[in-house]
Design a protein around this motif. Sequence first.
Motif, PDB file in Angstrom:
ATOM      1  N   SER A  13      10.376  -6.568 -16.073  1.00 36.73           N
ATOM      2  CA  SER A  13       9.246  -7.444 -15.410  1.00 36.73           C
ATOM      3  C   SER A  13       8.068  -6.105 -15.322  1.00 36.73           C
ATOM      4  O   SER A  13       8.419  -4.878 -15.035  1.00 36.73           O
ATOM      5  CB  SER A  13       9.642  -7.796 -14.092  1.00 36.73           C
ATOM      6  OG  SER A  13      10.276  -8.829 -14.225  1.00 36.73           O
ATOM      7  N   ARG A  14       7.071  -6.662 -15.512  1.00 41.73           N
ATOM      8  CA  ARG A  14       5.621  -5.597 -15.362  1.00 41.73           C
ATOM      9  C   ARG A  14       4.647  -6.203 -14.355  1.00 41.73           C
ATOM     10  O   ARG A  14       4.725  -7.315 -13.946  1.00 41.73           O
ATOM     11  CB  ARG A  14       5.024  -5.487 -16.633  1.00 41.73           C
ATOM     12  CG  ARG A  14       5.725  -4.853 -17.407  1.00 41.73           C
ATOM     13  CD  ARG A  14       4.993  -4.829 -19.224  1.00 41.73           C
ATOM     14  NE  ARG A  14       4.973  -6.094 -19.533  1.00 41.73           N
ATOM     15  CZ  ARG A  14       3.942  -6.749 -19.664  1.00 41.73           C
ATOM     16  NH1 ARG A  14       2.810  -6.063 -19.582  1.00 41.73           N
ATOM     17  NH2 ARG A  14       3.737  -7.846 -20.353  1.00 41.73           N
ATOM     18  N   TYR A  15       4.087  -5.398 -13.582  1.00 39.05           N
ATOM     19  CA  TYR A  15       3.245  -5.738 -12.714  1.00 39.05           C
ATOM     20  C   TYR A  15       1.866  -5.215 -12.713  1.00 39.05           C
ATOM     21  O   TYR A  15       1.646  -4.038 -13.009  1.00 39.05           O
ATOM     22  CB  TYR A  15       3.676  -5.289 -11.230  1.00 39.05           C
ATOM     23  CG  TYR A  15       4.865  -6.142 -10.678  1.00 39.05           C
ATOM     24  CD1 TYR A  15       4.764  -6.883  -9.700  1.00 39.05           C
ATOM     25  CD2 TYR A  15       6.111  -5.715 -11.188  1.00 39.05           C
ATOM     26  CE1 TYR A  15       5.685  -7.868  -9.093  1.00 39.05           C
ATOM     27  CE2 TYR A  15       7.203  -6.252 -10.424  1.00 39.05           C
ATOM     28  CZ  TYR A  15       7.113  -7.168  -9.697  1.00 39.05           C
ATOM     29  OH  TYR A  15       8.180  -8.083  -9.191  1.00 39.05           O
ATOM     30  N   ALA A  16       0.748  -5.851 -12.092  1.00 40.94           N
ATOM     31  CA  ALA A  16      -0.353  -5.349 -12.295  1.00 40.94           C
ATOM     32  C   ALA A  16      -1.050  -5.765 -10.885  1.00 40.94           C
ATOM     33  O   ALA A  16      -0.613  -6.739 -10.016  1.00 40.94           O
ATOM     34  CB  ALA A  16      -1.419  -5.876 -13.149  1.00 40.94           C
ATOM     35  N   VAL A  17      -2.033  -5.202 -10.255  1.00 42.64           N
ATOM     36  CA  VAL A  17      -2.920  -5.899  -9.170  1.00 42.64           C
ATOM     37  C   VAL A  17      -4.510  -5.499  -9.328  1.00 42.64           C
ATOM     38  O   VAL A  17      -5.021  -4.877 -10.188  1.00 42.64           O
ATOM     39  CB  VAL A  17      -2.455  -4.701  -8.032  1.00 42.64           C
ATOM     40  CG1 VAL A  17      -2.919  -3.509  -8.058  1.00 42.64           C
ATOM     41  CG2 VAL A  17      -3.023  -5.521  -6.552  1.00 42.64           C
ATOM     42  N   ARG A 109      -0.424  -1.521  -1.990  1.00 41.85           N
ATOM     43  CA  ARG A 109      -0.598  -0.346  -1.549  1.00 41.85           C
ATOM     44  C   ARG A 109      -1.561   0.710  -2.591  1.00 41.85           C
ATOM     45  O   ARG A 109      -2.280   0.950  -2.229  1.00 41.85           O
ATOM     46  CB  ARG A 109       0.573   0.446  -1.244  1.00 41.85           C
ATOM     47  CG  ARG A 109       0.441   1.751  -0.493  1.00 41.85           C
ATOM     48  CD  ARG A 109       1.789   2.201   0.008  1.00 41.85           C
ATOM     49  NE  ARG A 109       2.506   1.591   0.533  1.00 41.85           N
ATOM     50  CZ  ARG A 109       3.910   0.989   0.527  1.00 41.85           C
ATOM     51  NH1 ARG A 109       4.189   1.145  -0.801  1.00 41.85           N
ATOM     52  NH2 ARG A 109       4.603   0.094   1.494  1.00 41.85           N
ATOM     53  N   GLN A 110      -1.215   0.544  -3.985  1.00 44.89           N
ATOM     54  CA  GLN A 110      -1.953   1.053  -4.994  1.00 44.89           C
ATOM     55  C   GLN A 110      -3.546   0.535  -4.768  1.00 44.89           C
ATOM     56  O   GLN A 110      -4.257   1.307  -5.085  1.00 44.89           O
ATOM     57  CB  GLN A 110      -1.130   0.967  -6.238  1.00 44.89           C
ATOM     58  CG  GLN A 110      -0.040   1.949  -6.224  1.00 44.89           C
ATOM     59  CD  GLN A 110       0.672   1.949  -7.813  1.00 44.89           C
ATOM     60  OE1 GLN A 110      -0.154   1.872  -8.629  1.00 44.89           O
ATOM     61  NE2 GLN A 110       2.068   1.886  -7.684  1.00 44.89           N
ATOM     62  N   TYR A 111      -3.347  -0.651  -4.755  1.00 51.14           N
ATOM     63  CA  TYR A 111      -4.995  -1.479  -4.781  1.00 51.14           C
ATOM     64  C   TYR A 111      -5.693  -0.756  -3.574  1.00 51.14           C
ATOM     65  O   TYR A 111      -6.717  -0.317  -3.788  1.00 51.14           O
ATOM     66  CB  TYR A 111      -4.821  -2.811  -4.681  1.00 51.14           C
ATOM     67  CG  TYR A 111      -6.189  -3.707  -4.470  1.00 51.14           C
ATOM     68  CD1 TYR A 111      -7.207  -3.483  -5.844  1.00 51.14           C
ATOM     69  CD2 TYR A 111      -6.684  -3.788  -3.342  1.00 51.14           C
ATOM     70  CE1 TYR A 111      -8.173  -4.185  -5.748  1.00 51.14           C
ATOM     71  CE2 TYR A 111      -7.941  -4.587  -3.054  1.00 51.14           C
ATOM     72  CZ  TYR A 111      -8.833  -4.680  -4.412  1.00 51.14           C
ATOM     73  OH  TYR A 111      -9.968  -4.948  -4.249  1.00 51.14           O
ATOM     74  N   LEU A 112      -5.005  -0.776  -2.590  1.00 58.10           N
ATOM     75  CA  LEU A 112      -5.747  -0.392  -1.081  1.00 58.10           C
ATOM     76  C   LEU A 112      -6.293   1.003  -1.322  1.00 58.10           C
ATOM     77  O   LEU A 112      -7.314   1.425  -1.127  1.00 58.10           O
ATOM     78  CB  LEU A 112      -4.939  -0.415   0.000  1.00 58.10           C
ATOM     79  CG  LEU A 112      -4.652  -2.055   0.532  1.00 58.10           C
ATOM     80  CD1 LEU A 112      -3.793  -2.190   1.624  1.00 58.10           C
ATOM     81  CD2 LEU A 112      -6.157  -3.003   0.660  1.00 58.10           C
ATOM     82  N   GLU A 113      -5.414   1.913  -1.882  1.00 57.45           N
ATOM     83  CA  GLU A 113      -5.689   3.352  -2.014  1.00 57.45           C
ATOM     84  C   GLU A 113      -6.853   3.486  -2.928  1.00 57.45           C
ATOM     85  O   GLU A 113      -7.380   4.563  -3.104  1.00 57.45           O
ATOM     86  CB  GLU A 113      -4.470   4.160  -2.578  1.00 57.45           C
ATOM     87  CG  GLU A 113      -3.495   4.327  -1.387  1.00 57.45           C
ATOM     88  CD  GLU A 113      -2.337   4.811  -2.085  1.00 57.45           C
ATOM     89  OE1 GLU A 113      -2.158   5.310  -3.214  1.00 57.45           O
ATOM     90  OE2 GLU A 113      -1.359   5.272  -1.040  1.00 57.45           O
TER      91      GLU A 113
END
Length: 115
Positions: A13-17, A109-113
């Motif tokens: 599975s792969r994710y993006a935001v 979390r990565q998006y908010l950072e």
Amino acid sequence: MLVLENIISDRGSRYAVSGGACASEAEAAAFLKELKRRKKFARATHNTWACLLGSGPLKNDDGESGAGMVILRMLERENVTNQIVVVTRWYGGKHLGGDRFRHVQEAVRQYLEAL
């Protein structure tokens, strides 16, 4: 529109935001429509999203039960309003169980950072 691709990979599975400004339900729908113009995102298994507006919260699990609420709770905790956050998952063929919620949290979390 801020898009962070290929941020998490687990058992195929792969994710993006992605995310951006959002002040209404209509703007949320427009944001999703624009995101899905990219064929890669249109073909994703799940585009789970949430946003915290002055009129109240909006969320959609898009088949990934409970994931919209995970995004919404993180936005509430960080007091992020008028911002839609979409966590996209391309299913890799193996069930992740509860790990999928950890991945959704990490993506947000990565998006908010990155803001």
